[in-house]
Design a protein around this motif. Structure first.
Motif, mmCIF file in Angstrom:
data_model
loop_
_atom_site.group_PDB
_atom_site.id
_atom_site.type_symbol
_atom_site.label_atom_id
_atom_site.label_comp_id
_atom_site.label_asym_id
_atom_site.label_seq_id
_atom_site.Cartn_x
_atom_site.Cartn_y
_atom_site.Cartn_z
ATOM 1 N N SER A 1 87.199 63.791 3.234
ATOM 2 C CA SER A 1 87.835 65.088 3.494
ATOM 3 C C SER A 1 86.801 66.045 4.074
ATOM 4 O O SER A 1 87.116 66.878 4.902
ATOM 5 N N ALA B 1 86.656 56.666 9.927
ATOM 6 C CA ALA B 1 87.523 57.672 9.324
ATOM 7 C C ALA B 1 88.706 57.857 10.242
ATOM 8 O O ALA B 1 88.554 57.900 11.456
ATOM 9 N N THR B 2 89.887 57.932 9.656
ATOM 10 C CA THR B 2 91.074 57.921 10.496
ATOM 11 C C THR B 2 91.883 59.215 10.417
ATOM 12 O O THR B 2 93.039 59.244 10.737
ATOM 13 N N SER B 3 91.272 60.261 9.951
ATOM 14 C CA SER B 3 92.024 61.513 9.998
ATOM 15 C C SER B 3 91.134 62.656 10.460
ATOM 16 O O SER B 3 89.926 62.525 10.563
ATOM 17 N N PHE B 4 91.771 63.783 10.711
ATOM 18 C CA PHE B 4 91.104 64.858 11.418
ATOM 19 C C PHE B 4 91.853 66.157 11.180
ATOM 20 O O PHE B 4 93.077 66.172 11.203
ATOM 21 N N ARG B 5 91.127 67.257 10.931
ATOM 22 C CA ARG B 5 91.836 68.526 10.738
ATOM 23 C C ARG B 5 91.415 69.657 11.668
ATOM 24 O O ARG B 5 92.163 70.594 11.865
ATOM 25 N N GLY B 6 90.173 69.587 12.190
ATOM 26 C CA GLY B 6 89.821 70.556 13.220
ATOM 27 C C GLY B 6 89.451 71.950 12.764
ATOM 28 O O GLY B 6 89.753 72.935 13.443
ATOM 29 N N TYR C 1 86.691 59.209 14.081
ATOM 30 C CA TYR C 1 86.662 60.675 13.999
ATOM 31 C C TYR C 1 85.335 61.179 13.445
ATOM 32 O O TYR C 1 85.124 62.370 13.332
ATOM 33 N N LEU C 2 84.456 60.278 13.018
ATOM 34 C CA LEU C 2 83.129 60.719 12.577
ATOM 35 C C LEU C 2 82.175 60.695 13.760
ATOM 36 O O LEU C 2 82.156 59.738 14.526
ATOM 37 N N ALA D 1 89.033 66.612 7.142
ATOM 38 C CA ALA D 1 90.393 66.148 7.134
ATOM 39 C C ALA D 1 90.592 65.288 5.936
ATOM 40 O O ALA D 1 90.040 64.217 5.852
ATOM 41 N N ALA D 2 91.377 65.716 4.987
ATOM 42 C CA ALA D 2 91.649 64.835 3.867
ATOM 43 C C ALA D 2 92.677 63.843 4.327
ATOM 44 O O ALA D 2 93.654 64.197 4.942
ATOM 45 N N GLY D 3 92.438 62.624 4.065
ATOM 46 C CA GLY D 3 93.437 61.612 4.337
ATOM 47 C C GLY D 3 93.986 61.232 3.004
ATOM 48 O O GLY D 3 94.301 62.080 2.206
#
Ligand code: SF4
Lengths: 474, 176
Positions: A446, A36-41, A272-273, A451-453
């Protein structure tokens, strides 16, 4: 020269992801990873906020399973307050949990996966779209629409919000159900059960012709999930159950709050996972899966008439075995769960106490730690909150279904890549197979990265020196 | 079928830093989807298999704010290849929930979630803040709501399909 193959993005899954396939000097596959390549925190920016806000905020982690997040969050909140939720509120929350299952599974099956199964669509990437599906198979889209409309009507009229329900709150529900709405929903169920029955029959026909069983990665894992005390399907509260690779129960009857102590997380530098495992068995042997396949493996019975009949077929079908490890059968499992959810909704709505006006208990913060666990469509979901005396969050931990399945997805990708990739080249067909395997897990990125990419997955072939030799799509 | 030109509108949807809920609301327009299929081709979307953003797009609906370098690249590309850009939902319009991270330092957020020692390799970088879409590219139309109710999406798309200028009535112009 050794190399890496990459597929980026995997389309028709919910989120932004990539598959990297690593090659050695001879061009053989050494490793493959789904990342997974996104992240929202969310776990970071919620600190200092009140737990009362959390059902509303965490629903916004994911538009596909917002109700599951709101439920896990409200359950954690109930524990912080230390109160008992009125029985009717529990029933309404169960109604919402079941609607969530129908809505998400119908999305996964009809809109995301069907284009792979339908002749005509599956052979031409340009035609694997929703609008093509609507033009070539309006009947199937109509079925999907009817199931989803019923489910989202429940979310808005029982849960109080379009997509994101607002009435699921710590202590119960903000609003009771009216008799009129109850009757409206009851009247729709028989028609929807007929749709579910027809869809299952259609899928069985298709699946014979697809020859995908055995090709999507069938490595055995443990299974984890909630069941009722009677070992039937349960999505809200219930008992934690863990099964080993051979189908023997390792744990049954545990209270859901024990979830965080049973699951440990491994960090990886390339994703990110996080990679969770069943803690008592360690990172290697403790690899487990959650979700529809896990739930149908864990239960003794579905618990409703039609779903039980189909569950028997599911378990007896050729190549399935027990427990059923082959992820291709997760599609079938989702349809059985849609059926079970409709039948359970009928039972819950038939119960006259469902319109009781008492749906909320009140209290001050009485505990500093609250853990809420439910079954989201993709599997077990846990929200753990630690608060100060005013209910402001000091620590937040969210354990998400897709994250728990990510080690198994990696193994599946590795297995397929090793078996199918020849001569260090990625063909359209292999790329397609990898994507079908990932979609069978129905990963929700997401949720997973909170984090939704965006548009799915990239596949890349990577050399030992790190250079990307082929990327798909180019 | 491949590359075939039709007289249908070429529509794309993009998903940046949002929760996918706006896309779900689009699906929740129910039977309207069948009508839509007669009038548009979905040429790029999380719901389609066309992985590259094509050129000559008539309309792109964008969900989510701009939170990563990758979001930024894709927003710019979508703008350069589309005639009309729609900000779909509160995240695209204001940043909304994902922007709750804006007061925090990026590194601190990652440390909080993954611990101090974690050293990620090769992952797309977070921007310092999640930005509303119109801070980054020109936006032609805004559909507010978290998510916008299906009725709002239907109203806008119906007008566009008819070739009229979309106008949302006052009561459809609220956030949340
Ligand atoms: S506006 Fe709301 S529904 Fe849309 S992506 Fe953002 S949080 Fe999700």
């Amino acid at each position: 020269m050794a190399e890496t193959i990459s597929i980026n993005p995997v389309t028709r899954i919910e989120g932004h992801t990539r598959i990297d396939i690593f090659l050695d000097d001879s061009g053989a596959v050494t490793d493959a990873r789904f990342l997974a390549t996104s992240f929202r925190g969310f776990e970071a920016f919620c600190l200092g906020r009140s737990f009362w806000e959390m059902p509303g905020i965490t629903a916004r982690i994911c538009g596909i399973c917002p109700t599951s997040h709101a439920l896990a969050s409200a359950l954690a909140g109930d524990r912080l307050l230390g109160l008992t939720v009125p029985p009717t509120a529990v029933k309404l929350r169960r109604v919402l949990a079941l609607a969530q299952v129908i809505q998400s599974h119908a999305l996964s099956f009809f809109f995301l996966s069907l284009p792979d199964f339908l002749p005509g669509l599956r052979d031409d990437p340009a035609r694997r779209t929703l609008t093509e599906l609507a033009r070539s198979h309006p009947d199937l889209v109509t079925n999907a629409v009817q199931l989803r409309r019923f489910a989202h009507d429940i979310t808005s009229r029982v849960g109080g919000g379009v997509v994101h329900p607002q009435w699921i709150i710590p202590g119960g529900m903000a609003e009771p159900l009216s008799e009129k709405v109850r009757q409206e929903f009851l009247s729709q169920i028989p028609g929807l059960i007929a749709i579910a029955t027809a869809t299952i029959a259609q899928f069985r026909q298709m699946s014979d012709g697809l020859r995908l069983a055995g090709r999507l990665g069938s490595l055995p894992t443990l299974y984890l999930g909630l069941t009722s005390a009677e070992k039937t399907l349960e999505y809200y509260e219930g008992e934690l159950t863990v099964m080993d690779r051979k189908g023997t129960l390792l744990m049954a009857g545990a209270v859901p709050e024990r979830f965080p102590e049973l699951v440990a997380e491994e960090l990886s530098s390339w994703n990110y996972l996080k990679g969770p495992y069943y803690a008592p068995l360690g990172a290697v042997d403790g690899s487990y899966r959650v979700g529809p396949l896990a739930r149908l493996n864990l239960v003794a019975r579905a618990g409703t008439r039609l779903a039980d009949a189909e569950l028997a077929t599911f378990r007896e079908q050729v190549g399935a075995g027990h427990p059923v490890h082959d992820v291709f059968f997760a599609h079938h499992a989702r349809l059985i769960e849609i059926m079970a959810a409709l039948e359970r909704l009928q039972e819950l709505l038939d119960d006259p106490t469902i319109i009781d006006r008492r749906v909320r208990s009140r209290a001050e913060v009485n505990q500093s730690k609250g853990i809420g666990v439910c079954e989201a469509p993709r599997g077990t979901l846990c929200h753990e909150y630690h608060v100060d005396e005013n209910g402001l969050l000091e620590r937040v931990n969210l354990v998400i279904a897709t994250v728990q399945n990510s080690p198994a997805m990696n193994r599946a990708v590795r297995e397929i890549a090793r078996r199918e990739i020849r001569g260090a080249r990625l063909t359209e067909e292999v790329a397609q197979l990898l994507q079908i395997a990932i979609r069978a897990y129905d990963p929700c990125i997401s949720c997973a990265t909170h984090a939704a990419g965006s548009n799915g997955l990239v596949i890349r072939l990577v050399a030992p020196d790190g250079t990307v030799v082929q990327a798909f799509p180019t | 079928m491949k590359g075939e030109r039709t007289n249908r509108l070429r529509v794309a949807t993009l998903w940046l830093s949002g929760c996918s809920g706006c896309h779900m609301s689009l699906l929740d327009t129910d039977e309207f989807l069948l009508k839509l299929a007669e009038a548009i081709d979905l040429v790029h979307s999380p719901l389609a298999d066309a992985p590259k953003f094509p050129s000559g797009v008539d309309l792109v609906l964008i969900e989510g704010g701009v939170g990563t370098e990758h979001d930024l690249e894709r927003a710019l590309l979508a703008r350069s290849r589309s005639r009309q850009v729609v900000s779909l939902g509160d995240c695209a319009i204001t940043g909304n929930v994902p922007a709750l991270r804006n007061p925090l330092d990026r590194e601190a957020i990652i440390r909080e979630v993954y611990g101090v020692a974690w050293q990620p390799e090769r992952l797309p970088a977070l921007l310092p803040a999640v930005l509303p879409l119109h801070r980054v590219i020109a936006v032609d139309l805004f559909i507010p709501g978290c998510p916008p109710e299906p009725e709002r999406i239907r109203t806008v798309l119906t007008a566009i399909i008819r070739g009229e200028a979309p106008q949302l009535p006052q009561e459809m112009l609220s956030f949340g």
